[in-house]
Scaffold this active site. Structure first.
Site, mmCIF file in Angstrom:
data_model
loop_
_atom_site.group_PDB
_atom_site.id
_atom_site.type_symbol
_atom_site.label_atom_id
_atom_site.label_comp_id
_atom_site.label_asym_id
_atom_site.label_seq_id
_atom_site.Cartn_x
_atom_site.Cartn_y
_atom_site.Cartn_z
ATOM 1 N N GLY A 42 0.709 -1.159 -0.072
ATOM 2 C CA GLY A 42 0.085 -0.083 -0.005
ATOM 3 C C GLY A 42 0.781 1.358 0.123
ATOM 4 O O GLY A 42 0.379 2.403 -0.431
ATOM 5 N N ASP A 101 -4.620 1.141 10.721
ATOM 6 C CA ASP A 101 -6.029 0.780 11.267
ATOM 7 C C ASP A 101 -6.170 0.439 12.658
ATOM 8 O O ASP A 101 -6.036 1.095 13.438
ATOM 9 C CB ASP A 101 -6.420 -0.404 10.140
ATOM 10 C CG ASP A 101 -7.769 -0.352 10.131
ATOM 11 O OD1 ASP A 101 -8.732 -0.352 11.027
ATOM 12 O OD2 ASP A 101 -8.631 -0.999 9.150
ATOM 13 N N THR A 102 -6.111 -0.896 12.873
ATOM 14 C CA THR A 102 -5.918 -1.277 14.376
ATOM 15 C C THR A 102 -4.558 -1.170 14.829
ATOM 16 O O THR A 102 -4.363 -1.015 16.208
ATOM 17 C CB THR A 102 -6.171 -2.901 14.282
ATOM 18 O OG1 THR A 102 -5.160 -3.634 13.490
ATOM 19 C CG2 THR A 102 -7.444 -3.402 13.413
ATOM 20 N N GLY A 103 -3.649 -0.999 14.088
ATOM 21 C CA GLY A 103 -2.114 -0.673 14.649
ATOM 22 C C GLY A 103 -1.322 -1.793 14.798
ATOM 23 O O GLY A 103 -0.241 -1.760 15.188
#
Ligand code: PRP
Length: 176
Positions: A42, A101-103
């Protein structure tokens, strides 16, 4: 095929990337080397744009991880798929992510890279979904905070689609 609606425009991304590059260049101005580690896949477009705007000496590395889970559902377990090629011992490392996101991914990477003995580790992400955080991870440079929405473009995909869109767009996931 219709294009995803725009969440963050190309112009806004380019402006923010320039600001981040300026801030990072300022913070590292007395260092003679910083290793930018892009997290595949990404980050590849963000890393390309950010690295070219820096005014400090820098080298580029890539790392690849994979998270166990299906589609858009994260399980929290992260696995190393490809390590950095160069030696980072004693060097200043900046991890470059497209999204936190969640880490779990960033947390895993910090721990893993720390074991290689770098002089310092900082983190930079273009996008941050703060409300989805499951682990406490320090992010030094954030491009944009976003809500709990599925985004594509500028390197980010949904089922490998739309990575090369020049802007960040919204899509509706089919499995959450
Ligand atoms: C995305 C992103 C981060 C990770 C963040 O990668 O690039 O590496 O998820 O999620 P987390 O904070 O919940 O751990 P993805 O798994 O989509 O792979 P890709 O970059 O190859 O598309």
């Amino acid at each position: 095929m219709s294009q995803p609606p725009v969440l963050i425009s190309e112009a806004d991304i380019q402006k923010r990337v320039a600001e981040l590059a300026e801030e990072i260049s300022r913070d590292y101005q007395d260092k003679d080397d910083v290793v930018l580690i892009g997290v595949l896949k990404g980050s590849f477009i963000f890393l390309a744009d950010l690295s070219r705007r820096l005014t400090i000496p820098r080298t580029i590395e890539f790392i690849a991880v994979s998270s166990y889970g299906n589609g858009s559902v994260q399980s929290g377990a992260v696995r190393l798929v490809m390590d950095v090629r160069g030696n980072i011992e004693g060097r200043h490392v900046l991890i470059v992510e497209d999204i936190v996101d969640t880490g779990h991914t960033l947390s895993y990477l910090i721990g893993m890279l720390r074991s290689h003995g770098p002089a310092s580790i900082r983190t930079c992400t273009l996008l941050h979904k703060a409300e989805r955080a499951e682990v406490d991870v320090k992010i030094d440079y954030v491009g944009f905070g976003i809500g709990d929405e599925w985004v594509v473009g500028y390197g980010l995909d949904y089922a490998e689609q739309n990575r090369t869109l020049p802007y960040i767009g919204n899509v509706e996931p089919t499995d959450r």
